[in-house]
Structures are given as C-alpha cells and as structure tokens.
Design a protein around this motif. Structure first.
Motif, mmCIF file in Angstrom:
data_model
loop_
_atom_site.group_PDB
_atom_site.id
_atom_site.type_symbol
_atom_site.label_atom_id
_atom_site.label_comp_id
_atom_site.label_asym_id
_atom_site.label_seq_id
_atom_site.Cartn_x
_atom_site.Cartn_y
_atom_site.Cartn_z
ATOM 1 N N ASP A 179 -4.830 15.066 87.163
ATOM 2 C CA ASP A 179 -4.776 13.718 86.597
ATOM 3 C C ASP A 179 -6.177 13.128 86.729
ATOM 4 N N ILE A 180 -6.926 13.176 85.638
ATOM 5 C CA ILE A 180 -8.319 12.693 85.701
ATOM 6 C C ILE A 180 -8.344 11.180 85.487
ATOM 7 N N GLY A 181 -9.069 10.471 86.362
ATOM 8 C CA GLY A 181 -9.095 8.996 86.307
ATOM 9 C C GLY A 181 -7.803 8.454 86.881
ATOM 10 N N CYS A 182 -7.467 8.910 88.084
ATOM 11 C CA CYS A 182 -6.140 8.615 88.665
ATOM 12 C C CYS A 182 -6.078 7.231 89.297
ATOM 13 N N ALA A 183 -7.215 6.571 89.503
ATOM 14 C CA ALA A 183 -7.282 5.282 90.221
ATOM 15 C C ALA A 183 -6.550 5.403 91.564
ATOM 16 N N THR A 184 -5.584 4.509 91.826
ATOM 17 C CA THR A 184 -4.909 4.552 93.134
ATOM 18 C C THR A 184 -3.622 5.370 93.064
ATOM 19 N N GLY A 185 -3.453 6.108 91.960
ATOM 20 C CA GLY A 185 -2.370 7.095 91.920
ATOM 21 C C GLY A 185 -1.144 6.719 91.104
ATOM 22 N N LEU A 186 -1.137 5.555 90.444
ATOM 23 C CA LEU A 186 0.053 5.208 89.649
ATOM 24 C C LEU A 186 0.403 6.356 88.702
ATOM 25 N N SER A 187 -0.609 6.851 87.980
ATOM 26 C CA SER A 187 -0.340 7.916 87.009
ATOM 27 C C SER A 187 -0.043 9.243 87.709
ATOM 28 N N THR A 188 -0.653 9.489 88.854
ATOM 29 C CA THR A 188 -0.464 10.758 89.570
ATOM 30 C C THR A 188 0.962 10.854 90.115
ATOM 31 N N PHE A 189 1.433 9.766 90.734
ATOM 32 C CA PHE A 189 2.808 9.779 91.258
ATOM 33 C C PHE A 189 3.804 9.864 90.093
ATOM 34 N N GLY A 190 3.450 9.262 88.958
ATOM 35 C CA GLY A 190 4.317 9.362 87.773
ATOM 36 C C GLY A 190 4.436 10.815 87.325
ATOM 37 N N LEU A 191 3.328 11.552 87.335
ATOM 38 C CA LEU A 191 3.370 12.966 86.933
ATOM 39 C C LEU A 191 4.188 13.777 87.937
ATOM 40 N N HIS A 192 4.010 13.460 89.219
ATOM 41 C CA HIS A 192 4.796 14.158 90.248
ATOM 42 C C HIS A 192 6.292 13.921 90.035
ATOM 43 N N GLN A 193 6.637 12.696 89.647
ATOM 44 C CA GLN A 193 8.040 12.354 89.454
ATOM 45 C C GLN A 193 8.647 13.185 88.309
ATOM 46 N N TYR A 194 7.855 13.411 87.271
ATOM 47 C CA TYR A 194 8.354 14.186 86.129
ATOM 48 C C TYR A 194 8.294 15.689 86.361
ATOM 49 N N PHE A 195 7.329 16.109 87.155
ATOM 50 C CA PHE A 195 7.172 17.554 87.412
ATOM 51 C C PHE A 195 7.194 17.777 88.923
ATOM 52 N N PRO A 196 8.350 17.559 89.567
ATOM 53 C CA PRO A 196 8.393 17.570 91.043
ATOM 54 C C PRO A 196 8.026 18.914 91.661
ATOM 55 N N ASP A 197 8.113 20.000 90.878
ATOM 56 C CA ASP A 197 7.768 21.310 91.448
ATOM 57 C C ASP A 197 6.287 21.637 91.278
#
Ligand SMILES: C[S@@+](CC[C@H](N)C(=O)[O-])C[C@H]1O[C@@H](n2cnc3c(N)ncnc32)[C@H](O)[C@@H]1O
Length: 359
Positions: free
Chosen positions: A188-206
C-alpha cells in the motif's frame, strides 16, 4: 477508556468484522465497468481562455501570503466544524493522541538516510511543513472523515458521517471484482497512518500487507494504530509499515500480487506518479495488479468544482499538485508503463477505481 473501545473510536471500520474478498472477475463485468466509465480525454480537461484568465487573477490573490493564511485557516476551521457535525469532533481525539511520546517512537521507524523529493518539502494541506509534521500525522484520519463526509452527494451538500468508510468500501468492492486472483502479498504505497492498509487487510485477511509512506510521522502513528488493533483483536496482524519513498521502496522485485495507491496520486506531481507506477511494475509478479482509487477528473461532480474558479483555486492552494494530476491522463500512463489497459469503475460520484494487470 478500554483499548477495544479506543480502537473502535480510531477505526473507520471494525476489524472485528472480517470481510473476505471473493474475486469474481469476469470478462462481462469488466466490460460493463469500461462501458460505464465516462469518456476520458485529457484535452477535455483544459479550461477556456476566460476561465484561465479568471484563474490567473484568483491565483494572484492566493499568492498574497496574508490572504493565503486566512483562506487556509478558514478551510481548516470548516473541516473541524464539519467533524463535530458528523459526530467526529477533533479536540477529544487530538488531546488523547497528544499525550503519547511520539518522538521516541519516531526514532525507531525513521530512515535517516532517506532523501525527500523536492515536491514533498513544500507546504501542503495548509501545514507549513507539509506531511512532515506531527500536526499532519495526528489530524489526517479526522481530516479524511470530514473531507469525505459529502462525497456521495453529487452536489456535495449532504453530510454522511460514514462517507469515508463508504468510499473505502466502495474501492475494495470494485477492486475485488476486477482482480484476476486473490492477493497474498500486498503493498500500500502512500499509506499515511494506515487507514488504507488496514482496509486492505480487512479484505484480504490472509495476505501480508506492507504500508509504505514518505512521512516518518505518519508511519509512527500507523505503527501505534497497528498495536491498538492487534491488542483489540488479541492477535498479531500480518500488517507492516515502513518509512520509504514509493518511487524506490527497496522491497524485492516480482514479489507482490497487488500494489494499491489509495488517494495518493492527486497529491503528487505527475513525474512522481510515473516513477511510483514504474516501481509498482518492478514489485509485482507477472499478472499482478495495480489498483488506484482517486478523484475522477472526468466526473461531472469534479468538473463543477473546477468551473468554480474561486473554490477551485482555494482547493489548489492546499493541494498544489492537483491540477497536474487532473490533466495527466493517468490511465494512458499506466498502460504505457507495462500494464494492461486499466478497467475502471465509479467509487463515488467524484472518485474512480482503476485496476490494471502487469503485462
Ligand atoms: C492523502 S494521503 C492517502 C493516505 C491513505 N492511502 C488513505 O487512503 O487514507 C497520501 C499519502 O501519500 C504519501 N506520499 C506522498 N508522496 C509519497 C511518496 N513519494 N512515497 C510514499 N508516500 C508518499 C503522503 O505522505 C500521504 O501520507
């Protein structure tokens, strides 16, 4: 306050409710998305001579420092007021965050050898030091909630406290229908404080998800959020954050299934966007996907804003690279940098999701 409820306060979506993405990409769906996308041609984005003249006049007004300061302070107050209106008041969250010893945590993540590109060292979002400051890092999540509260109303009047969550969910849902396979390794490039990163984890938990950001302040807060979420869930999440430039992450070549850029490109000059897309090409496995969610320059919602010379100049005063992004022709650049022609879908009346696969 218990850690779990603190995490719930901070999270735009509950990680406790895990959502798995079923990749249901089919040719027919992809064609539907392409067909519904508004006609896109970057020449359609150029202003009329009268508009360009008016823009010049308003630009001069904004280049007058006291006026600029007044305008950005007013814009900031508007965001803070809106936060209260939608039930996300800034003060309590900021007071809580400011109690933390951030400077010690910063030393752990900061890459002291990293050279910042020139564009990143300029004032930005009305912060004198741009994203290289604690104010920017501590306020970014609250600002996202305020800014996105009105994005689902084409007239940008009605406020939805859930606008930011809906926008991100829409990105993931649209992306999932366009991917050819379920990703196991994500950047996740340009993740800031992780809003987008945790969102990706939520969709792709594995999947293992790595968030990369140029601001060590943002990465420090992202790590703090990671600790909060892990404690709330009672497990270590496969999420990591690193302080690095998206242009040269230092991550291994051909090792990732998905590179995501969520709301990043409009904050970059096009030269940086191109370099980051090249880096994504290097990072991805053959057939891996580049996914981008961004403001859609061709949407009528955005066109209306652009045609309001004063409002648009005010916007550009704190988003200095927006015009370069708006007139860039991102989809053509992606294709010319070694990807398939991007498939597109609307994520809000003024945002679109693009997905392209590495050739
Ligand atoms: C609007 S924020 C988007 C944050 C996040 N992806 C989200 O969806 O909320 C853009 C982020 O891109 C980061 N950024 C800008 N240029 C970058 C670069 N060259 N490499 C890595 N991160 C960059 C900024 O520091 C900022 O955190």
């Amino acid at each position: 306050m218990a850690v779990s409820s603190m995490a719930a306060l901070a999270l735009p979506f509950s990680l406790a409710t895990r959502i798995r993405c079923n990749v249901i990409s089919t040719e027919s769906q992809q064609q539907t998305f392409s067909a519904t996308n508004e006609a896109s041609s970057s020449s359609a984005l150029e202003g009329t001579p009268a508009m360009n003249l008016a823009t010049g006049v308003v630009n001069s007004l904004f280049s007058f420092k006291p006026f600029f300061r007044f305008a950005s302070a007013t814009a900031r107050q508007m965001l803070i007021r809106r936060g209260t209106e939608i039930g996300h008041p800034w003060d309590p969250e900021l007071c809580k965050l400011r109690l933390h010893d951030w400077d010690s945590a910063l030393k752990v993540v900061q890459d002291n050898d990293l050279e910042y590109p020139e564009y990143y060292l300029k004032p930005f979002h009305a912060y004198d030091n741009g994203n290289l400051s604690w104010d920017a890092a501590l306020e970014v999540e609250l600002a996202a909630k305020s800014v996105h509260a009105n994005v689902f109303d084409p007239k940008r009047k009605e406020l939805d406290p859930n606008g930011d969550v809906r926008l991100r969910e829409s990105y993931h849902e649209k992306m999932c229908t366009m991917l050819k396979c379920t990703p196991r390794a994500v950047v996740d490039i340009g993740c800031a404080t992780g809003l987008s990163t945790f969102g990706l984890h939520q969709y792709f938990p594995d999947a293992t998800v790595i968030g990369v950001d140029l601001s060590p302040y943002f990465v420090t807060v992202a790590n703090y959020r990671l600790k909060e979420h892990s404690e709330a869930l009672g497990q270590k999440l496969p999420v990591h954050f690193m302080h690095a430039a998206g242009e040269y992450t230092g991550l291994p070549s051909g090792a990732f299934d998905l590179v995501s850029l969520c709301l990043v490109c409009h904050e970059l000059p096009r030269s940086a966007t191109k370099q980051i897309i090249e880096e994504a090409q290097r990072l991805l496995k053959p057939g891996g996907a580049l996914a981008i969610m961004e403001m859609n320059p061709y949407s009528s919602s955005l066109q209306r804003m652009v045609n309001n010379v004063f409002a648009f100049t005010a916007f550009k005063a704190t988003e200095p690279y927006f015009d370069d992004y708006r007139t860039f022709g991102l989809e053509n650049a992606i294709e010319s940098l070694g990807f398939s022609s991007p498939i597109q879908a609307e994520s809000s009346p003024s945002h679109r999701t693009l997905v392209a696969h590495k050739n």
